[in-house]
Design an enzyme around this catalytic site. Structure first.
Site, PDB file in Angstrom:
ATOM      1  CG  HIS A  11      -2.098  -0.889   0.559  1.00  0.00           C
ATOM      2  ND1 HIS A  11      -3.275  -0.869   1.693  1.00  0.00           N
ATOM      3  CD2 HIS A  11      -2.104  -2.350   0.824  1.00  0.00           C
ATOM      4  CE1 HIS A  11      -4.092  -1.945   1.669  1.00  0.00           C
ATOM      5  NE2 HIS A  11      -3.811  -2.499   0.496  1.00  0.00           N
ATOM      6  CE1 TYR A  71      -5.664   3.968   8.394  1.00  0.00           C
ATOM      7  CE2 TYR A  71      -6.949   3.623  10.606  1.00  0.00           C
ATOM      8  CZ  TYR A  71      -4.984   3.557   9.672  1.00  0.00           C
ATOM      9  OH  TYR A  71      -4.588   2.513   9.873  1.00  0.00           O
ATOM     10  N   PRO A  92      -4.552   0.487  18.432  1.00  0.00           N
ATOM     11  CG  PRO A  92      -6.353  -1.485  18.297  1.00  0.00           C
ATOM     12  CD  PRO A  92      -5.317  -0.732  18.988  1.00  0.00           C
ATOM     13  CE  LYS A 120       2.985   3.005  13.178  1.00  0.00           C
ATOM     14  NZ  LYS A 120       3.909   2.799  12.331  1.00  0.00           N
ATOM     15  CE1 TYR A 138      -0.387   2.855   7.669  1.00  0.00           C
ATOM     16  CE2 TYR A 138      -1.582   3.727   9.252  1.00  0.00           C
ATOM     17  CZ  TYR A 138      -1.405   2.854   8.418  1.00  0.00           C
ATOM     18  OH  TYR A 138      -2.505   1.725   8.064  1.00  0.00           O
TER      19      TYR A 138
HETATM   20  P1  FAS Z   1       1.193 -11.769  21.558  1.00  0.00           P
HETATM   21  O1  FAS Z   1       0.216 -11.222  23.112  1.00  0.00           O
HETATM   22  O2  FAS Z   1       1.431 -11.839  20.523  1.00  0.00           O
HETATM   23  O3  FAS Z   1       1.846 -12.986  21.739  1.00  0.00           O
HETATM   24  C1  FAS Z   1       2.172 -13.597  23.890  1.00  0.00           C
HETATM   25  C2  FAS Z   1       2.521 -15.098  23.088  1.00  0.00           C
HETATM   26  O4  FAS Z   1       2.818 -15.125  24.181  1.00  0.00           O
HETATM   27  C3  FAS Z   1       1.161 -15.860  23.272  1.00  0.00           C
HETATM   28  O5  FAS Z   1       1.236 -16.692  21.724  1.00  0.00           O
HETATM   29  C4  FAS Z   1       0.387 -16.236  24.654  1.00  0.00           C
HETATM   30  O6  FAS Z   1      -0.506 -17.532  24.247  1.00  0.00           O
HETATM   31  C5  FAS Z   1       1.855 -16.480  25.333  1.00  0.00           C
HETATM   32  N1  FAS Z   1       2.298 -16.729  26.281  1.00  0.00           N
HETATM   33  C6  FAS Z   1       1.068 -16.091  27.167  1.00  0.00           C
HETATM   34  N2  FAS Z   1       1.250 -16.171  28.486  1.00  0.00           N
HETATM   35  C7  FAS Z   1       2.085 -17.271  28.184  1.00  0.00           C
HETATM   36  C8  FAS Z   1       2.594 -17.980  29.048  1.00  0.00           C
HETATM   37  N3  FAS Z   1       2.724 -17.579  30.820  1.00  0.00           N
HETATM   38  N4  FAS Z   1       3.381 -19.338  28.808  1.00  0.00           N
HETATM   39  C9  FAS Z   1       4.200 -19.115  27.737  1.00  0.00           C
HETATM   40  N5  FAS Z   1       3.424 -18.141  26.506  1.00  0.00           N
HETATM   41  C10 FAS Z   1       2.605 -16.981  27.049  1.00  0.00           C
HETATM   42  N6  FAS Z   1      -1.672  -4.547  16.960  1.00  0.00           N
HETATM   43  C11 FAS Z   1      -2.198  -4.455  15.146  1.00  0.00           C
HETATM   44  O7  FAS Z   1      -0.849  -3.107  15.107  1.00  0.00           O
HETATM   45  N7  FAS Z   1      -3.042  -3.990  14.835  1.00  0.00           N
HETATM   46  C12 FAS Z   1      -3.909  -4.433  15.238  1.00  0.00           C
HETATM   47  O8  FAS Z   1      -5.239  -4.359  14.529  1.00  0.00           O
HETATM   48  C13 FAS Z   1      -4.644  -5.229  16.231  1.00  0.00           C
HETATM   49  N8  FAS Z   1      -5.374  -6.098  16.580  1.00  0.00           N
HETATM   50  C14 FAS Z   1      -5.248  -6.978  17.993  1.00  0.00           C
HETATM   51  C15 FAS Z   1      -6.410  -7.690  18.289  1.00  0.00           C
HETATM   52  C16 FAS Z   1      -5.990  -7.742  19.127  1.00  0.00           C
HETATM   53  C17 FAS Z   1      -7.541  -8.784  20.281  1.00  0.00           C
HETATM   54  C18 FAS Z   1      -5.048  -7.600  20.479  1.00  0.00           C
HETATM   55  C19 FAS Z   1      -5.290  -8.292  22.421  1.00  0.00           C
HETATM   56  C20 FAS Z   1      -4.205  -7.195  19.999  1.00  0.00           C
HETATM   57  C21 FAS Z   1      -4.000  -6.418  18.397  1.00  0.00           C
HETATM   58  N9  FAS Z   1      -2.838  -5.832  18.298  1.00  0.00           N
HETATM   59  C22 FAS Z   1      -3.010  -5.170  17.134  1.00  0.00           C
HETATM   60  C23 FAS Z   1      -1.809  -5.769  18.788  1.00  0.00           C
HETATM   61  C24 FAS Z   1      -1.513  -7.558  18.885  1.00  0.00           C
HETATM   62  O9  FAS Z   1      -0.586  -7.159  16.577  1.00  0.00           O
HETATM   63  C25 FAS Z   1       0.095  -7.432  19.653  1.00  0.00           C
HETATM   64  O10 FAS Z   1       0.892  -5.921  19.512  1.00  0.00           O
HETATM   65  C26 FAS Z   1       1.069  -8.357  19.102  1.00  0.00           C
HETATM   66  O11 FAS Z   1       0.618  -9.568  19.072  1.00  0.00           O
HETATM   67  C27 FAS Z   1       2.457  -8.536  20.264  1.00  0.00           C
HETATM   68  O12 FAS Z   1       3.566  -9.598  19.715  1.00  0.00           O
HETATM   69  P2  FAS Z   1       3.558  -9.979  21.005  1.00  0.00           P
HETATM   70  O13 FAS Z   1       4.254  -8.705  21.986  1.00  0.00           O
HETATM   71  O14 FAS Z   1       4.223 -11.048  20.817  1.00  0.00           O
HETATM   72  O15 FAS Z   1       2.114 -10.818  22.191  1.00  0.00           O
HETATM   73  C1  PHB Z   2      -5.736  -4.158  10.025  1.00  0.00           C
HETATM   74  O1  PHB Z   2      -5.667  -4.497   8.840  1.00  0.00           O
HETATM   75  O2  PHB Z   2      -5.999  -5.031  11.120  1.00  0.00           O
HETATM   76  C2  PHB Z   2      -5.456  -2.593  10.752  1.00  0.00           C
HETATM   77  C3  PHB Z   2      -4.748  -2.033   9.777  1.00  0.00           C
HETATM   78  C4  PHB Z   2      -4.875  -0.788  10.484  1.00  0.00           C
HETATM   79  C5  PHB Z   2      -4.698  -0.886  11.225  1.00  0.00           C
HETATM   80  C6  PHB Z   2      -5.236  -1.452  12.654  1.00  0.00           C
HETATM   81  C7  PHB Z   2      -5.529  -3.261  12.243  1.00  0.00           C
HETATM   82  O3  PHB Z   2      -4.906   0.996  12.460  1.00  0.00           O
END
Ligand code: FAS
Ligand code: PHB
Length: 398
Positions: A77, A207, A300, A304, A392
């Site tokens: 994009h 957005y 989100p 980031k 961005y």
């Molecule tokens: P993560 O949370 O991805 O990974 C942590 C891992 O540790 C998981 O696999 C978990 O199972 C494991 N874990 C936890 N406790 C443990 C334990 N006691 N023992 C062993 N393993 C354990 N970011 C965006 O940029 N755009 C979005 O749209 C967006 N949507 C999101 C929606 C949701 C529901 C959530 C919760 C987050 C969202 N995020 C989004 C943010 C997300 O992308 C995070 O920034 C990203 O997953 C961070 O990665 P990690 O730090 O690796 O953590």
């Molecule tokens: C997504 O595609 O999941 C997405 C894109 C942009 C955002 C957040 C989530 O700011």
């Protein structure tokens, strides 16, 4: 009781983007690491979350040899659309950043690619292994106690622990409260997100700031949409039928008044993500390093979360490489300070995007006018638009 014990150089708790990217970077540096992950491989590979990779993230994954499918299937994009006053306004990333872009590629795809690369390199990942305690954090050998798939108590001993277990993990909780300073802001709304078998509303992300609330139309492929609408902070996903969702999206896109049209499709996943900003300082305690969501959360709106997690572990992997290769711990000592500079600039950008695009119930008419003027300024001033674009696509990596 004899506890089965594994020994390694770096114990990584969590197999999300942070833990897996770190594991692969360390593997390539010849540093031994073992990942313990509480969930199954199938679960972590199916978890739908982020979708936008910064320029630097895409380059890093390509450079370490995990970017081939991303290059084939990722959607590049070169800009994005801000919609307000029933009009779209394009922010041209390439023109404003000297050629940079972002790539739309689901977080779960990044996770799949990293797991495949690690397993093909025989790098150990212990799935269905929940870490229950971190020990001896200020001694020369630290420990991660975990229960394996059979429920057997096991121990992983290492030189260092990387706490990559997300916001609800145990790593941050293993640090004494008095050793941490917590910064937090909770927004008075959440995002209701769906994944649907429906062609994207637009070929670029839109957005939308609308009187009824924020909406974001994104995608995962030419036939799968990823869409979010602002909802109440205490909203319940059970209150959102598919019909209600599609109707609300149409209203916020002014679809029935000349706005972008929406083609409904089968909803594959629906969930609510709370909106918060959070930072725990410092990101180190003894031989435990926090990385990714275990240390920080961004709303989100700026896309980031995952990118920041990968930026953290890039710094940590370089610092550990210096330590093991040259017995130089200076970069390890600076780890938290180095990461926090990027984290706070990313918090600023994510908070700014969130404030500019969402409806706030406590906004007075004056605040609403200022918000619309902010959008008008960002989409009519090259300098202001360049500020959005630079953040961005991703600020330069440390
Ligand atoms: P993560 O949370 O991805 O990974 C942590 C891992 O540790 C998981 O696999 C978990 O199972 C494991 N874990 C936890 N406790 C443990 C334990 N006691 N023992 C062993 N393993 C354990 N970011 C965006 O940029 N755009 C979005 O749209 C967006 N949507 C999101 C929606 C949701 C529901 C959530 C919760 C987050 C969202 N995020 C989004 C943010 C997300 O992308 C995070 O920034 C990203 O997953 C961070 O990665 P990690 O730090 O690796 O953590
Ligand atoms: C997504 O595609 O999941 C997405 C894109 C942009 C955002 C957040 C989530 O700011």
């Amino acid at each position: 009781m004899i506890v089965p014990t594994l020994r390694t150089q770096v114990a990584i708790v969590g197999a999300g983007p942070a833990g897996l990217t770190l594991a692969y970077l360390l593997h390539q540096a010849g540093i031994e690491a073992i990942v313990v992950e509480s969930r199954s491989r199938e679960y972590v590979e199916a978890r739908v979350r982020a979708g936008v990779l910064e320029h630097g993230t895409t380059e890093l994954l390509a450079a370490i040899g995990v970017g081939e499918r991303l290059r084939r299937e990722g959607l590049v994009h070169t800009g994005t659309q801000l919609r307000f006053g029933a009009r779209n306004h394009r922010i041209d990333f390439q023109e404003l950043t000297g050629g940079k872009s972002v790539t739309v590629y689901g977080q779960q795809e990044v996770v799949k690619d990293l797991i495949a690369a690690l397993l093909s390199a025989d790098a150990p990942i212990v799935f269905d292994a929940e870490a229950v305690a971190l020990g001896r954090l200020d001694e020369d050998r630290v420990s991660v106690d975990y229960r394996d798939a059979a429920g057997t108590a096991c121990r992983l001993e290492a030189d260092y622990i990387a706490g990559c277990d997300g916001f609800h993990g145990i790593s941050r909780a293993a640090i004494p409260a008095q050793a941490l300073t917590i910064f937090e802001h909770v927004y008075p709304f959440s995002w209701l997100g769906i994944l649907a078998e429906s062609p994207p509303v637009s070929d670029e992300l839109i957005y939308t700031n609308h009187e009824r609330g924020f909406a974001l139309v994104s995608m995962r492929s030419p036939s799968v949409s990823r869409i979010y609408v602002q909802c109440a902070g205490d909203d319940d996903v059970a209150e959102w039928s598919d019909d209600r969702f599609w109707g609300e999206l149409r209203a916020r896109l002014d679809s029935d008044a000349g706005g972008p049209s929406v083609i409904e499709g089968r909803v594959l996943q629906k969930g609510i993500t709370p909106m918060r900003s959070f930072v725990a300082e410092p990101m180190r305690y003894g031989r435990l390093f926090l990385a990714g969501d275990s240390a920080h959360i961004v709303p989100p709106t700026g896309a980031k979360g995952m990118n920041l997690a990968i930026a953290d572990v890039r710094v940590l992997a370089q610092a550990l490489d210096l330590f093991y290769r040259r017995a130089d711990s200076a970069a390890l000592e600076r780890y938290s300070e180095t990461c926090l500079r990027r984290i706070w600039k990313t918090q600023r950008f994510s908070a700014w995007m969130t404030r500019m695009l969402h409806r706030f119930d406590d906004h007075a008419p004056f605040d609403r006018r200022v918000q619309l003027a902010e959008l008008d300024y960002v989409t009519s001033s090259r300098v202001a638009a360049a500020g959005l674009a630079e953040n961005y696509v991703g600020l330069p990596l440390a």
